[in-house]
Design a protein around this motif. Structure first.
Motif, PDB file in Angstrom:
ATOM      1  N   THR A 226     -12.550   2.993   2.248  1.00 17.52           N
ATOM      2  CA  THR A 226     -11.192   2.733   2.739  1.00 17.52           C
ATOM      3  C   THR A 226     -10.938   1.245   2.932  1.00 17.52           C
ATOM      4  O   THR A 226      -9.984   0.682   2.386  1.00 17.52           O
ATOM      5  CB  THR A 226     -10.962   3.483   4.059  1.00 17.52           C
TER       6      THR A 226
ATOM      7  N   PHE B 129     -10.049   0.545  -1.257  1.00 14.66           N
ATOM      8  CA  PHE B 129      -8.651   0.935  -1.463  1.00 14.66           C
ATOM      9  C   PHE B 129      -7.656   0.144  -0.617  1.00 14.66           C
ATOM     10  O   PHE B 129      -6.485   0.017  -1.008  1.00 14.66           O
ATOM     11  CB  PHE B 129      -8.479   2.437  -1.246  1.00 14.66           C
ATOM     12  N   ASN B 130      -8.088  -0.386   0.532  1.00 21.07           N
ATOM     13  CA  ASN B 130      -7.167  -1.181   1.348  1.00 21.07           C
ATOM     14  C   ASN B 130      -7.343  -2.683   1.148  1.00 21.07           C
ATOM     15  O   ASN B 130      -6.695  -3.477   1.840  1.00 21.07           O
ATOM     16  CB  ASN B 130      -7.346  -0.851   2.830  1.00 21.07           C
TER      17      ASN B 130
ATOM     18  N   GLN C 283       1.088   4.223   1.438  1.00 17.00           N
ATOM     19  CA  GLN C 283       0.419   4.769   2.615  1.00 17.00           C
ATOM     20  C   GLN C 283       0.219   6.274   2.523  1.00 17.00           C
ATOM     21  O   GLN C 283      -0.836   6.798   2.933  1.00 17.00           O
ATOM     22  CB  GLN C 283       1.213   4.434   3.877  1.00 17.00           C
TER      23      GLN C 283
ATOM     24  N   ARG D 273      -5.882  10.469   0.218  1.00 15.02           N
ATOM     25  CA  ARG D 273      -7.199  10.168  -0.328  1.00 15.02           C
ATOM     26  C   ARG D 273      -8.233  10.027   0.778  1.00 15.02           C
ATOM     27  O   ARG D 273      -9.330  10.598   0.723  1.00 15.02           O
ATOM     28  CB  ARG D 273      -7.151   8.873  -1.153  1.00 15.02           C
ATOM     29  N   ALA D 274      -7.885   9.250   1.817  1.00 15.76           N
ATOM     30  CA  ALA D 274      -8.819   8.995   2.902  1.00 15.76           C
ATOM     31  C   ALA D 274      -9.181  10.276   3.642  1.00 15.76           C
ATOM     32  O   ALA D 274     -10.347  10.489   4.004  1.00 15.76           O
ATOM     33  CB  ALA D 274      -8.224   7.968   3.863  1.00 15.76           C
TER      34      ALA D 274
ATOM     35  N   GLU E  33      -2.630   6.974   0.123  1.00 16.29           N
ATOM     36  CA  GLU E  33      -3.885   6.508   0.701  1.00 16.29           C
ATOM     37  C   GLU E  33      -4.339   7.419   1.842  1.00 16.29           C
ATOM     38  O   GLU E  33      -5.535   7.714   1.976  1.00 16.29           O
ATOM     39  CB  GLU E  33      -3.757   5.068   1.180  1.00 16.29           C
ATOM     40  N   ASP E  34      -3.397   7.886   2.650  1.00 16.64           N
ATOM     41  CA  ASP E  34      -3.758   8.808   3.731  1.00 16.64           C
ATOM     42  C   ASP E  34      -4.346  10.096   3.170  1.00 16.64           C
ATOM     43  O   ASP E  34      -5.330  10.629   3.718  1.00 16.64           O
ATOM     44  CB  ASP E  34      -2.534   9.126   4.580  1.00 16.64           C
TER      45      ASP E  34
ATOM     46  N   LYS F  99      -4.711   8.393 -11.465  1.00 16.74           N
ATOM     47  CA  LYS F  99      -4.235   7.164 -10.820  1.00 16.74           C
ATOM     48  C   LYS F  99      -3.770   6.168 -11.874  1.00 16.74           C
ATOM     49  O   LYS F  99      -2.733   5.507 -11.709  1.00 16.74           O
ATOM     50  CB  LYS F  99      -5.351   6.575  -9.964  1.00 16.74           C
TER      51      LYS F  99
ATOM     52  N   LEU G 230       0.838  -1.196   0.000  1.00 17.58           N
ATOM     53  CA  LEU G 230       0.000   0.000   0.000  1.00 17.58           C
ATOM     54  C   LEU G 230       0.873   1.246   0.000  1.00 17.58           C
ATOM     55  O   LEU G 230       1.826   1.343   0.785  1.00 17.58           O
ATOM     56  CB  LEU G 230      -0.903   0.000   1.235  1.00 17.58           C
TER      57      LEU G 230
END
Length: 231
Positions: A147, A151-152, A121, A127-128, A124-125, A188, A119
């Motif tokens: 999430t 995505f996770n 991270q 985006r979240a 993702e952080d 993306k 991931l």
């Protein structure tokens, strides 16, 4: 022998003419996108828009064009999240039939026991945080499943490369007129290795299988993304 490369053989003379001359002999032979990628794009359309008459043929064609059974299974699973469970379960029935006809062991396809991809991270952080700050008060369930499940989990499944998973997602978004979602997912996709020329040619494929209006609605968004990345 009839050329059935592009689509199932229609009976109406004019439609048959365009299917043979424009699709099979022209569109599918263009070098700007590989036959494998064209099958991925087209399969994303017929699954996400429930084009049931095309399911079995396009799954078979995808196999002929080098898309692996595990990749087809992942494409259909991915589209359950991006176009709805009913569309995916309908395609699942067609895939099961094609796989059995070809002697493909369905039990060998990827399920729970996988080693997820690493991931990113930081991405993702970001985006979240963006989704949570905008929508947590509106629908905390959507934010949580986006999430945890999407995505996770889904995006980290290894049997469909991130670049191809992005190509499936962008194709489904264009096919269903989901213009507002394209900017994030096209960026993306390009971060995942899809080139600008490949993305542009995917639109050409999509014009025939998703319709010109959906593609022309997406063209300004693609143009904006390309320009922002070329600054």
């Amino acid at each position: 022998m009839e050329n059935t490369t592009a689509t199932t053989a229609p009976t109406l003379p004019a439609l048959a003419m365009y299917s043979e001359n424009t699709l099979a002999k022209n569109l599918w032979t263009r070098s700007e996108l590989s036959p494998r990628d064209r099958s991925i794009v087209t399969l994303a359309v017929v699954v996400s828009r429930h084009h049931g008459a095309e399911h079995a043929h396009q799954i078979s064609l995808a196999l002929d064009n080098g898309v692996k059974p595990a990749e087809i299974a992942e494409i259909i699973t991915h589209l359950a999240f991006y176009s709805g469970w009913g569309n995916a379960t309908a395609a699942d029935l067609a895939a099961e039939q094609v796989f059995r006809q070809r002697g493909i062991d369905i039990s060998s396809l990827p399920g729970r026991d996988i080693t997820p991809l690493p991931l990113n991270q930081q991405a993702e952080d970001q985006r979240a945080q963006h989704v949570s700050s905008n929508f947590a008060a509106v629908s905390p369930g959507v934010v949580q499943f986006t999430t945890d499940a999407v995505f996770n989990d889904l995006w980290l499944r290894p049997d469909l490369a991130p670049r191809d998973r992005s190509l499936v997602t962008v194709s489904a978004l264009v096919a269903n007129g989901q213009v507002a979602q394209i900017t994030f997912h096209l960026n993306k996709a390009m971060d995942n290795g899809l080139t600008q020329s490949q993305a542009g040619e995917a639109l050409t494929q999509l014009a025939f299988y998703a319709g010109w209006p959906n593609v022309f609605s997406a063209l300004p968004v693609f143009k904006q993304v390309f320009e922002s990345r070329n600054v």
